[in-house]
Design a protein around this motif. Structure first.
Motif, PDB file in Angstrom:
ATOM      1  N   GLY A   1       0.785  -1.220   0.000  1.00 27.37           N
ATOM      2  CA  GLY A   1       0.000   0.000   0.000  1.00 27.37           C
ATOM      3  C   GLY A   1       0.821   1.274   0.000  1.00 27.37           C
ATOM      4  O   GLY A   1       0.270   2.370   0.137  1.00 27.37           O
ATOM      5  N   TYR A   2       2.143   1.171  -0.172  1.00 27.01           N
ATOM      6  CA  TYR A   2       2.981   2.366  -0.156  1.00 27.01           C
ATOM      7  C   TYR A   2       2.935   3.119  -1.490  1.00 27.01           C
ATOM      8  O   TYR A   2       3.085   4.341  -1.522  1.00 27.01           O
ATOM      9  CB  TYR A   2       4.431   2.004   0.150  1.00 27.01           C
ATOM     10  N   ALA A   3       2.763   2.377  -2.583  1.00 22.47           N
ATOM     11  CA  ALA A   3       2.902   2.981  -3.903  1.00 22.47           C
ATOM     12  C   ALA A   3       1.615   2.870  -4.705  1.00 22.47           C
ATOM     13  O   ALA A   3       0.894   1.864  -4.641  1.00 22.47           O
ATOM     14  CB  ALA A   3       4.052   2.309  -4.656  1.00 22.47           C
ATOM     15  N   ASP A   4       1.354   3.897  -5.492  1.00 21.84           N
ATOM     16  CA  ASP A   4       0.271   3.886  -6.469  1.00 21.84           C
ATOM     17  C   ASP A   4       0.783   3.134  -7.699  1.00 21.84           C
ATOM     18  O   ASP A   4       1.722   3.572  -8.358  1.00 21.84           O
ATOM     19  CB  ASP A   4      -0.104   5.324  -6.827  1.00 21.84           C
ATOM     20  N   ALA A   5       0.171   2.012  -8.017  1.00 25.67           N
ATOM     21  CA  ALA A   5       0.656   1.153  -9.098  1.00 25.67           C
ATOM     22  C   ALA A   5       0.687   1.855 -10.448  1.00 25.67           C
ATOM     23  O   ALA A   5       1.422   1.441 -11.353  1.00 25.67           O
ATOM     24  CB  ALA A   5      -0.210  -0.100  -9.191  1.00 25.67           C
ATOM     25  N   GLN A   6      -0.091   2.915 -10.604  1.00 21.66           N
ATOM     26  CA  GLN A   6      -0.143   3.629 -11.885  1.00 21.66           C
ATOM     27  C   GLN A   6       0.826   4.808 -11.942  1.00 21.66           C
ATOM     28  O   GLN A   6       0.904   5.480 -12.971  1.00 21.66           O
ATOM     29  CB  GLN A   6      -1.576   4.134 -12.127  1.00 21.66           C
TER      30      GLN A   6
ATOM     31  N   LYS B   1      11.800  -4.845 -19.636  1.00 19.17           N
ATOM     32  CA  LYS B   1      11.271  -6.110 -19.117  1.00 19.17           C
ATOM     33  C   LYS B   1       9.906  -5.967 -18.452  1.00 19.17           C
ATOM     34  O   LYS B   1       9.103  -6.902 -18.471  1.00 19.17           O
ATOM     35  CB  LYS B   1      12.257  -6.719 -18.107  1.00 19.17           C
ATOM     36  N   ASP B   2       9.659  -4.850 -17.835  1.00 19.72           N
ATOM     37  CA  ASP B   2       8.415  -4.655 -17.069  1.00 19.72           C
ATOM     38  C   ASP B   2       7.729  -3.360 -17.497  1.00 19.72           C
ATOM     39  O   ASP B   2       7.570  -2.431 -16.695  1.00 19.72           O
ATOM     40  CB  ASP B   2       8.741  -4.626 -15.570  1.00 19.72           C
ATOM     41  N   PRO B   3       7.303  -3.300 -18.752  1.00 16.17           N
ATOM     42  CA  PRO B   3       6.721  -2.044 -19.262  1.00 16.17           C
ATOM     43  C   PRO B   3       5.434  -1.628 -18.568  1.00 16.17           C
ATOM     44  O   PRO B   3       5.093  -0.439 -18.569  1.00 16.17           O
ATOM     45  CB  PRO B   3       6.477  -2.358 -20.750  1.00 16.17           C
ATOM     46  N   ASN B   4       4.715  -2.590 -17.977  1.00 11.79           N
ATOM     47  CA  ASN B   4       3.469  -2.256 -17.303  1.00 11.79           C
ATOM     48  C   ASN B   4       3.668  -1.835 -15.852  1.00 11.79           C
ATOM     49  O   ASN B   4       2.706  -1.419 -15.193  1.00 11.79           O
ATOM     50  CB  ASN B   4       2.513  -3.453 -17.361  1.00 11.79           C
ATOM     51  N   LEU B   5       4.920  -1.981 -15.370  1.00 12.03           N
ATOM     52  CA  LEU B   5       5.201  -1.670 -13.970  1.00 12.03           C
ATOM     53  C   LEU B   5       5.680  -0.233 -13.792  1.00 12.03           C
ATOM     54  O   LEU B   5       5.385   0.413 -12.783  1.00 12.03           O
ATOM     55  CB  LEU B   5       6.253  -2.651 -13.442  1.00 12.03           C
ATOM     56  N   TYR B   6       6.438   0.276 -14.784  1.00 16.05           N
ATOM     57  CA  TYR B   6       7.059   1.594 -14.656  1.00 16.05           C
ATOM     58  C   TYR B   6       6.469   2.541 -15.694  1.00 16.05           C
ATOM     59  O   TYR B   6       6.510   2.280 -16.898  1.00 16.05           O
ATOM     60  CB  TYR B   6       8.566   1.492 -14.833  1.00 16.05           C
ATOM     61  N   ARG B   7       5.968   3.660 -15.218  1.00 16.46           N
ATOM     62  CA  ARG B   7       5.365   4.655 -16.097  1.00 16.46           C
ATOM     63  C   ARG B   7       6.426   5.480 -16.828  1.00 16.46           C
ATOM     64  O   ARG B   7       6.172   5.989 -17.929  1.00 16.46           O
ATOM     65  CB  ARG B   7       4.441   5.577 -15.277  1.00 16.46           C
ATOM     66  N   CYS B   8       7.624   5.618 -16.235  1.00 13.99           N
ATOM     67  CA  CYS B   8       8.680   6.421 -16.847  1.00 13.99           C
ATOM     68  C   CYS B   8      10.027   6.007 -16.268  1.00 13.99           C
ATOM     69  O   CYS B   8      10.096   5.194 -15.332  1.00 13.99           O
ATOM     70  CB  CYS B   8       8.437   7.911 -16.628  1.00 13.99           C
TER      71      CYS B   8
END
Length: 668
Positions: free
Chosen positions: A507-512, A532-539
């Motif tokens: 609950g620490y981070a907003d996944a988006q 590798k994790d394009p859906n995990l990192y927005r930038c």
């Protein structure tokens, strides 16, 4: 301001800082307060404790000067200064004489044109003498001090060890380099700091790269290197003959059952070893039998020993060590009692005590810090029980505005337990925008419980900060370190992704709203994370980052790299990957060859004078990605090296980072 007035002003500040917490300001802490050079960095008591050596600066002379404070009357004497440089390192030769070097904190790496040089002076400013060149020719304030004598060459450096501090002599190091700039070996010279004459280099059993002095200040141990093998040698006091103690692989540590730490006041050799478990502990080593003591002197559960022995001229007083934070375990009862008194005066900080080698006064130097409080240095009077401020690194930082930093642990997908540092903004509840900050190295420890300008700056702007100590990191045992061998872009990368998902799950981070960032290896991990994790990192934000492992091997004909041939031949194949045997793996884990997969916004920054990760790492990647990704920002700091030396660079860069994050994961 006159140095004496400066110290009085700092002492007045201490009464405020020690007495109560600072009130919070409504305004956000300015970016410059995080990334300017520290206003105060260090101080050192003389062997007797009667005098204090400090760096000084004032508006009339913006260059850092070397000052000596007479603690009997608080008078200050400037004993060293340059018109074109700052004071660099300094040390006491004895109670009357100091040595120091030159540096320039206003020049970036690409503009540096001289070596540090070496100088000596008495504490009253008399008997100044230049001992070593700065740039291949003499640079002296007083030509009469040179005479007809030749100076030591520019590649002469302080050894970093105090020695006996009971004469005008000290040992200095002569670094021998190849024509390409690679360090070949280090010679040790005994130097008279009054007349500038050095004796012949100490005889050595091979190509030495490390020296250790004993309790009498004499060279007693050296480590040599031949290709990938390092050998530890001991020099007998009577015969001066060298005897091999052990050998190990220079890059992986394999084959080593100990590493030398220090000689105690009674001549005991103390070493570090992991003979009884996963982490390295401190042992006494029997030079006659070649065996370690049955029980360790220091064992830190879950941590490799990192620290030093604290000694005066006749006894071992305690051991300084790092777990989550620095601490001292005192053996001497009087020092233990003193520590308790200082901690009572400064209950909210880690307080590290430094004692003179031959104390004749009640003065002890105290270094105090916390996760929210940058380093301060004070003098403690053991007779009066009072503290006096000497200096603060970042006095403009208000601790009440800073964010708390905690060490957490999470479980990687293969079951390995991984440490990580979590910094949450003040007032944070849940689901904050987060920056996953990846440390460089990667074979280093990333963080500790201390004030860090980068994490604190990001937290001050409302971002949670997560700093995983992924496999390959050191300081937490051999299992974690060795699990990272040849795992660039693979399990090391998975650890970072698993840390991110852990923070979301807690609950620490907003996944988006998560951005990955880092420098050097951290820059490489940033690019691989986006791939590798394009859906995990927005930038992503990466600076001075490796973009291709083969490029580390092959380099660029136009740009110089400080990667040594031995490292490429022996270290990189074992720790990162063999260019021939692991060719497919290196191709699959190359950000450069997969640049078209990155569609997220990306901020890139490189130094034009970088010799660790030369500029083509950045320019080639930027050329490859900009064809398919319009949201890439490029910054080149032409004179900077591997990291930002100049405050103006740091302020400019982190200002751009702030704008980039606000734009892409939302200003909180």
């Amino acid at each position: 301001m006159h140095p004496l007035h400066l110290l009085r002003a700092l002492a007045l500040t201490a009464a405020v800082l020690c007495g109560h917490a600072l009130a919070a300001d409504a305004a956000t802490t300015p970016i410059a307060d995080f990334f300017n050079n520290p206003q105060f960095s260090d101080a050192e008591l003389s062997p007797s404790g009667k005098y204090l050596a400090v760096r000084l600066a004032n508006k009339q002379n913006p260059r850092d000067m070397l000052g000596v404070v007479d603690l009997s009357n608080n008078s200050v004497k400037v004993v060293g200064n340059f018109s074109d440089a700052d004071i660099g390192r300094y040390a006491w030769v004895n109670d009357n004489r100091l040595v120091f070097t030159a540096t320039d904190r206003d020049l970036a790496q690409g503009d540096m044109r001289y070596a540090p040089g070496l100088y000596a002076v008495n504490r009253d400013g008399s008997a100044f003498r230049q001992l070593a060149m700065r740039n291949g020719k003499a640079f002296i304030t007083d030509a009469s001090s040179l005479g007809a004598r030749e100076l030591l060459p520019w590649h002469t450096y302080l050894s970093g060890q105090d020695g006996a501090q009971d004469s005008d002599f000290l040992y200095v190091q002569n670094h021998n380099y190849s024509d390409s700039g690679e360090l070949l070996d280090i010679e040790l010279l005994r130097l008279n700091t009054v007349n500038g004459r050095a004796g012949a280099a100490i005889e050595r059993p091979g190509n030495s790269y490390y020296w250790m002095l004993d309790q009498q200040g004499e060279p007693r141990l050296t480590i040599t290197r031949d290709k990938a093998i390092s050998t530890v040698w001991y020099r007998a006091p009577a015969s001066k003959a060298w005897r091999k103690l052990n050998e190990f692989d220079t890059y992986t540590g394999r084959g080593s059952n100990f590493r030398p730490l220090a000689f105690g006041p009674d001549g005991t050799l103390y070493v570090t070893s992991n003979q009884q478990g996963d982490t390295t502990d401190v042992y006494a080593y029997d030079l006659k039998t070649g065996k370690l003591s049955d029980k360790p002197l220091v064992r830190l559960e879950g941590y490799d020993f990192s620290g030093e022995l604290i000694m005066n001229n006749n006894q071992l007083l305690g051991i300084r060590h790092l777990t989550d934070a620095d601490a001292i375990t005192w053996i001497d009862p009087a020092m233990k009692a003193m520590q308790e008194k200082v901690d009572a005066l400064l209950p909210n900080t880690v307080n590290l005590l430094s004692v003179p080698t031959r104390a004749e006064t009640p003065w002890v130097l105290v270094t105090a810090y916390a996760d929210i409080w940058p380093k301060r240095m004070m003098l403690y009077n053991s007779e009066t029980g009072k503290l006096t401020m000497v200096g603060a690194a970042y006095p403009a930082i208000n601790p009440s505005q800073m964010a708390r930093k905690v060490l957490v642990h999470y479980t990687a997908r293969d079951g390995l337990t991984i440490p990580a540092w979590l910094t949450l903004p003040q007032g944070a509840t849940t689901r904050r925008p987060m920056v996953v900050l990846v440390h460089g190295g990667p074979w280093v420890r990333g963080g500790s419980w201390a004030w860090d300008p980068e994490a604190q700056f990001l937290a001050s702007r409302g971002y949670a900060v997560l700093e995983p100590e992924f496999r390959g990191s050191t300081g937490y045992g051999s299992r974690l370190f060795r699990a990272g061998w040849k795992q660039w872009g693979l399990k090391m990368q998975d650890d970072i992704a698993d840390a991110t998902r852990w923070a979301i799950g807690q609950g620490y981070a907003d996944a988006q709203r998560i951005c990955i960032a880092g420098a050097s290896y951290g820059g490489y991990a940033t690019l691989m994370g986006l791939i590798k994790d394009p859906n995990l990192y927005r930038c992503g934000v990466e600076w001075v980052g490796v973009t291709d492992i083969n490029l580390m091997y092959d380099g660029s004909w136009f740009y110089r790299s400080d990667m040594t041939n031995d490292w490429k031949q022996y270290g990189m194949p074992a720790l990162i990957g063999d260019q021939v045997k692991d060719a497919d793996q290196l191709k699959a884990t190359s950000p450069l060859l997969q640049a078209n997969k990155i569609q997220q916004p990306l901020l890139m920054a490189y130094g034009g004078a970088d010799e660790r990760v030369p500029l083509p790492h950045g320019t080639r990647f930027y050329k490859a990605i900009k064809a398919t990704n319009p949201n890439v920002e490029w910054i080149e700091y032409a004179d900077e090296g591997h990291g930002w030396k100049l405050p103006k660079t740091r302020i400019d860069f982190w200002g751009r980072v702030e704008q980039f994050l606000d734009k892409n994961i939302g200003k909180p």
